[in-house]
Design an enzyme around this catalytic site. Structure first.
Site: not given
Ligand code: GLY
Ligand code: MN
Ligand code: MN
Length: 443
Positions: A354, A394, A239, A267, A411, A361, A36, A350, A256, A390, A413
């Protein structure tokens, strides 16, 4: 003309250039969370991009032929359901308010849609994206095909409508840019608020609560994605989500997080010391990441390749890894060697950005769509594109890695709008340099 009507006209033009036909673009379904209780409803980005219509159970049909038509199928008015769940526009209200040429109740779609598809040369829809949609399309096509003896022809070709829409969504119009700037401002304020709140003894979720409070009090409907609030070593888990780990004096915290405002994402990532003062090793790595981001920003502008920013950031990061001894010069060799043999991936695994838009994304080809070769070159940036920048470092504990850097994850970004002569960092209000962060945290 609203921006939604303008976008519909632009899709119709492209459909006509492909010979015309009928496009079918449903919105997203409501999704149950548990008994529900629904997940908060979020419309489909393609559907909303072309309609601005907020209700579930709706489908947009665009007909490109002798006469263009935009037809909406939506929930009918229903007094009882409206008492429980709230106002519904209903077909007549939606047609009037959102400027469609016609509107019908969703319950009538099996009866009405085959009529709209009759004699259309082609269908445009998200091919193979959703089994339920494919099944419905098959049903509607069969309903047209049974009329063949009456001289009706069924669509004989199908195009993926997303291909047309992705290209459009990649270049943001003025209204989208204005919304993204507001989203970026809200998110920048939320990061500053988290910095001001931070102190040893709080937990990650306390800072997440500050972010959510700031997003919501400025009218953001949701976070654009699950917020990452990662204290200490948690920052090295890419993540990681906001959890309940304690913020400890001497550690960094990586956040983030970005709000979604009126369907557009922001972002931002910032990394700052729990107690407001960077240690020597933290500052050393932070300055490397900051310099790599600056190099990527300078490599972001019209005519540059999507990957130029990543390549520029990577050079600075690789140099930093050698300078600090994260990588052993004797074994790893030169910056070029580190990049060529991929040894940098121990600390930077990474990519540097993006597309950003209605989806965090966002859609849009990263390779040049005009080129059909198997090895398409990376896409050239153009004004109106929005992308994140970004870079990070690490450092997980490992033999040979200087212990003073262990468990530091950083990071930085920002969101960049490509302009006529470079890029505009629309998230620039979030404190970023060591001096800015320490000043904000001193109060
Ligand atoms: N927060 C997702 C990224 O930075 O791609
Ligand atoms: Mn991000
Ligand atoms: Mn991002």
């Amino acid at each position: 003309m609203t921006s939604f009507a303008r976008r519909r006209a632009a899709v119709l033009d492209q459909m006509r250039a492909l010979g015309g036909g009928v496009a079918i673009i449903p919105t997203a379904p409501e999704v149950m969370r548990n008994a529900d209780a629904d997940y908060p409803y979020r419309h489909d980005s393609y559907f909303y991009y072309l309609t601005g219509f907020p209700e579930p159970e709706a489908t947009l049909v665009l007909m490109a032929g002798e006469r263009d038509q935009a037809v909406l199928f939506c929930r009918d008015k229903n007094e009882e359901r409206e008492i429980w769940d709230g106002y519904r526009f209903g077909p007549a209200g939606a047609k009037e308010r959102f400027g469609f040429d016609a509107a019908f109740a969703s319950d009538d779609i099996d009866r009405e849609l085959p009529k709209l598809m009759a004699n259309a040369p082609a269908l445009f829809y998200a091919l193979g994206s959703d089994a339920a949609l494919d099944t419905k399309v098959q049903r509607w096509l069969n309903a047209v095909r049974v009329q063949v003896r009456a001289g009706v022809t069924a669509p004989a070709a199908a195009f993926d409508v997303r291909k047309l829409l992705n290209e459009m969504r990649l270049i943001k119009d003025d209204e989208e840019i204005a919304t993204m700037r507001r989203a970026a401002d809200i998110t920048a304020g939320a990061h500053a608020r988290a910095m001001r709140t931070s102190k040893a003894g709080l937990r990650e979720y306390h800072l997440e609560a500050e972010l959510l409070h700031e997003f919501r009090r400025h009218g953001s409907q949701f976070p654009a994605y699950g917020s990452i609030v990662a204290a200490g070593a948690n920052a090295c888990v890419l993540h990681y989500r906001a959890g309940d780990a304690e913020l400890r004096d001497g550690d960094l915290v990586l956040i983030d997080a970005g709000c979604e405002l009126d369907s557009y994402a922001s972002d931002i990532t910032r990394t700052f010391p729990v107690s407001g003062k960077f240690s020597g090793p933290q500052k050393t790595l932070y300055e490397i990441v900051l310099a790599s981001q600056q190099a990527a920003i300078e490599a972001t502008g019209p005519g540059k390749l999507f990957t130029d920013g990543h390549d520029a950031a990577l050079k600075v990061l690789a140099q930093g890894m050698l300078d600090t001894g994260l990588l052993d010069k004797g074994k790893a060799g030169s910056v070029d060697d580190v990049i060529a043999n991929g040894s940098y991936r121990q600390f930077y695994m990474h990519r540097t950005g993006h597309w950003l838009g209605m989806d965090v994304h966002d859609v849009g080809d990263y390779r040049d769509p005009a080129i059909t070769a198997t090895e398409k070159p990376w896409r050239k940036l153009a004004p109106g594109m929005v992308l994140t920048i970004e870079p990070g470092l690490y450092v997980r504990p490992a033999p040979g890695v200087p212990e003073q850097f262990w468990n530091i994850g950083i990071r930085i970004e920002d969101d960049a709008l490509v302009t006529a002569d470079g890029c505009d960092i629309i998230t620039h209000k979030a404190p970023k340099t060591v001096a800015e962060i320490e000043a904000v945290m001193r109060g």
